[in-house]
Write a protein that holds these residues in place. Structure first.
Motif, PDB file in Angstrom:
ATOM      1  N   HIS A  50       4.894  -0.203   3.321  1.00 30.31           N
ATOM      2  CA  HIS A  50       4.261   1.111   3.501  1.00 30.31           C
ATOM      3  C   HIS A  50       5.077   2.202   2.800  1.00 30.31           C
ATOM      4  CE1 HIS A  50       2.287   4.395   5.685  1.00 30.31           C
ATOM      5  NE2 HIS A  50       3.477   4.822   6.026  1.00 30.31           N
ATOM      6  N   VAL A  51       6.365   2.209   3.056  1.00 28.07           N
ATOM      7  CA  VAL A  51       7.249   3.217   2.462  1.00 28.07           C
ATOM      8  C   VAL A  51       7.261   3.086   0.934  1.00 28.07           C
ATOM      9  CG1 VAL A  51       9.673   3.931   2.275  1.00 28.07           C
ATOM     10  CG2 VAL A  51       8.659   3.490   4.530  1.00 28.07           C
ATOM     11  N   ALA A  52       7.385   1.865   0.433  1.00 27.96           N
ATOM     12  CA  ALA A  52       7.411   1.648  -1.024  1.00 27.96           C
ATOM     13  C   ALA A  52       6.100   2.085  -1.660  1.00 27.96           C
ATOM     14  CB  ALA A  52       7.693   0.184  -1.331  1.00 27.96           C
ATOM     15  N   ALA A  53       4.989   1.752  -1.033  1.00 24.04           N
ATOM     16  CA  ALA A  53       3.685   2.123  -1.595  1.00 24.04           C
ATOM     17  C   ALA A  53       3.522   3.639  -1.648  1.00 24.04           C
ATOM     18  CB  ALA A  53       2.565   1.477  -0.782  1.00 24.04           C
ATOM     19  N   GLY A  57       3.173   6.031  -4.973  1.00 22.97           N
ATOM     20  CA  GLY A  57       1.847   6.616  -5.115  1.00 22.97           C
ATOM     21  C   GLY A  57       0.701   5.618  -5.021  1.00 22.97           C
ATOM     22  N   ARG A  58       0.956   4.459  -4.464  1.00 22.64           N
ATOM     23  CA  ARG A  58      -0.091   3.436  -4.292  1.00 22.64           C
ATOM     24  C   ARG A  58      -0.728   3.626  -2.910  1.00 22.64           C
ATOM     25  NH1 ARG A  58       2.113  -1.224  -3.683  1.00 22.64           N
ATOM     26  NH2 ARG A  58       4.285  -0.562  -3.626  1.00 22.64           N
ATOM     27  N   ALA A  65      -0.696  -1.509   4.231  1.00 25.11           N
ATOM     28  CA  ALA A  65       0.578  -1.830   4.883  1.00 25.11           C
ATOM     29  C   ALA A  65       0.631  -1.227   6.285  1.00 25.11           C
ATOM     30  CB  ALA A  65       1.748  -1.325   4.030  1.00 25.11           C
ATOM     31  N   ASP A  66       0.078  -0.028   6.446  1.00 28.28           N
ATOM     32  CA  ASP A  66       0.015   0.586   7.775  1.00 28.28           C
ATOM     33  C   ASP A  66      -0.879  -0.248   8.687  1.00 28.28           C
ATOM     34  OD1 ASP A  66       0.696   2.936   9.495  1.00 28.28           O
ATOM     35  OD2 ASP A  66      -1.481   3.173   9.486  1.00 28.28           O
ATOM     36  N   ASP A  67      -2.010  -0.720   8.142  1.00 27.76           N
ATOM     37  CA  ASP A  67      -2.874  -1.618   8.923  1.00 27.76           C
ATOM     38  C   ASP A  67      -2.116  -2.871   9.338  1.00 27.76           C
ATOM     39  OD1 ASP A  67      -5.027   0.096   8.581  1.00 27.76           O
ATOM     40  OD2 ASP A  67      -5.981  -1.125   7.019  1.00 27.76           O
TER      41      ASP A  67
END
Length: 150
Positions: A50-53, A57-58, A65-67
């Motif tokens: 989540h953090v990397a995305a 900007g993805r 990732a949050d899901d």
């Protein structure tokens, strides 16, 4: 058969996220005691993704990732009715999440995942539930406030 969700009136954002907050809060409460070390690894991996995305900007990857993060708690809760309720709401939330997560990508926002993990590991279920519910409710409030300004 998967269909596109019906049109959604964004004026209902606050209500949709309040419902999501209650459902995910309940999943957190019910699933907390059943979490295994592997589940905590899945939570940390989903948060890292989540953090990397967001950093890259993805936005759609950040949403997924949050899901994945919250799915660990739903899985641990072991309640098929709770899962179906969340799954019915997700297509509508994802439409609004595009705005919310885009905003997060451009400004360092709160990421409550590490705090949720820490509270769960410490056995502080009430704090974990509060963090989960607050993150969903605040997202709905932010989107509703932005819509009211337009």
């Amino acid at each position: 058969m998967t269909q596109d969700p019906p049109p959604f009136d964004l004026k209902h954002a606050r209500e949709a996220f309040a419902t999501s907050a209650r459902l995910h809060g309940e999943a957190t409460r019910r699933g907390a005691a059943a979490l295994t070390p592997d589940d905590f690894d899945r939570l940390r991996a989903a948060d890292a993704a989540h953090v990397a995305a967001l950093r890259e900007g993805r936005i759609e990857d950040a949403i997924h990732a949050d899901d994945d993060f919250h799915r660990v708690l739903l899985d641990a809760a072991g309640d098929p009715d709770l899962r179906v309720s969340v799954d019915l709401l997700l297509p509508r939330l994802h439409r609004m999440d595009l705005w919310i997560f885009t905003r997060k990508a451009f400004s360092a926002g709160d990421n409550t995942h590490p705090e949720i993990i820490a509270a769960l590991q410490a056995g502080d279920v009430d704090t974990a539930v509060d963090l989960v519910q607050r993150s969903h409710s605040e997202a709905g409030e932010a989107l509703s406030a932005a819509l009211e300004r337009t």
